[in-house]
Design an enzyme around this catalytic site. Sequence first.
Site: not given
Ligand code: NDP
Ligand code: 2IT
Length: 449
Positions: A94, A130, A169-170, A245, A381
């Site tokens: 997952k 992943k 998603g990520d 997100n 999830s």
């Molecule tokens: P999104 O794609 O929705 O948003 C990512 C954000 O981070 C954007 O504002 C983006 O800016 C910025 N970003 C991404 N890469 C870079 C970079 N190299 N340098 C600077 N800014 C950057 O992703 P999420 O919000 O889903 O994910 C954000 C973080 O949270 C990640 O580390 C992800 O692994 C983690 N995460 C996400 C989960 C989820 O459920 N979605 C769960 C647990 C962890 P720009 O648009 O300019 O690229």
């Molecule tokens: O980093 C994370 O935990 C996620 N991007 C969410 C993974 C999931 O299966 O909901």
Amino acid sequence: MSPQMEEKVEAIYQEVLRRNPGEVEFHQAVREVIETLGPVLVKHPEFSERKIIQRICEPERQIIFRVPWQDDKGEVHINRGFRVEFNSALGPYKGGLRLHPSVYLGIIKFLGFEQIFKNSLTGMPIGGGKGGSDFDPKGRSDDEIMRFCQSFMTELYRHLGEHTDVPAGDIGVGGREIGYLFGQYKRITNRYEAGVLTGKGLDWGGSLVRTEATGYGATFFVSEMLKARKDSFGGKTCLVSGSGNVAIYTIEKIHQLGGKCVACSDSNGVIYHEKGLDLDLIKQLKEVERRRIKDYVEFHKDAKYIASGNIWDIPCQVAMPSATQNEINGKDAQKLVKNGCIAVGEGANMPTTPEGVKVFLEAKIAYGPGKAANAGGVATSALEMQQNASRDAWTFEYTEKKLEEIMVGIHRLCYDTAEEYGFPSNYVVGANIAGFIKVAKAMVAHGLI
Ligand code: NDP
Ligand code: 2IT
């Protein structure tokens, strides 16, 4: 750790370096976990005998594949797809899918490795995995995104299944992408297998609160850390990096809990709005219109856009990095502490470098590492999978309550484990040890596989 134990752990780490050359993020994630596991090996010699750490560091399966697709002009593009099925001791693999040009095997492996322990901490029956691609979704049309997702799934589907591997998603993957991926999976397999992906739309098997879950969960976790110090979010100035997100729903929950978030960012710059961010506007710009965060200042003349700025320069009491890995280095961490930051909760995965983590731990501020603090996303999830399995749909209130209980439980588990092992209030040690022990015990029980 005794010198012998230190030597043993170091030897395991050296072997990981040798076997995985060049994968620097993966090395970093492994080091951070295994250097805290010495005391566990002392208590559980069977883990050493069964070579549990060595086995945990080697993915069960790694899939790398070609993803060809055509853009709107008919030009052909070739990307590389990945799925690392890291560990299935506690349940089906997952974890999310990341679409970003920086993706290569080392990024997917670091994320998959973290996911094992994070998923274990949730207490839900999910293993760690992943995936993703070096595809860059920025500036691509809906049709281009759809064609990419269809091509990606045309290979990946054979490795998935509700009892096998369940992506979500990520970075770069949200509801739209999950829709295209799900449609293609359904078409190829001729099965309406809702539980094969999470983060689905609410009308076709998705769960309420999944969209909000990571940000809400991270904020609940920080709230618990503050409570443990007889404090709260009330009146605190906060920074949330990113504007995707996780960032959006972190800001939302901070505001609900009485904090004030004054800045967010993207990879181009920082928005600073001293009187507090206008979240409705951010949602409109990012979720509806898919615009850049710099456009915020068109609507608020008293806000500032700092091109190429560093969000961690802004004084705050709570910092919640929610963008990407290694976004807080040692210097940033020092600045945050010096400016009065008392709590850091990681919405992103591994956003703080090892030097930064050291600064936070030495300053004894409340530091919640990603694998604990951002586990609310994957936990919800798992709640989505639960609803799919029972063909049920829960209310927002009920699901949010469950999420909050899970985060309170993770906080308690990390807190108590850290104390038990002699590192009071060190959530890094607590999360690593508590996450590891459950997986290790299951691996011992399953025999040498
Ligand atoms: P999104 O794609 O929705 O948003 C990512 C954000 O981070 C954007 O504002 C983006 O800016 C910025 N970003 C991404 N890469 C870079 C970079 N190299 N340098 C600077 N800014 C950057 O992703 P999420 O919000 O889903 O994910 C954000 C973080 O949270 C990640 O580390 C992800 O692994 C983690 N995460 C996400 C989960 C989820 O459920 N979605 C769960 C647990 C962890 P720009 O648009 O300019 O690229
Ligand atoms: O980093 C994370 O935990 C996620 N991007 C969410 C993974 C999931 O299966 O909901």
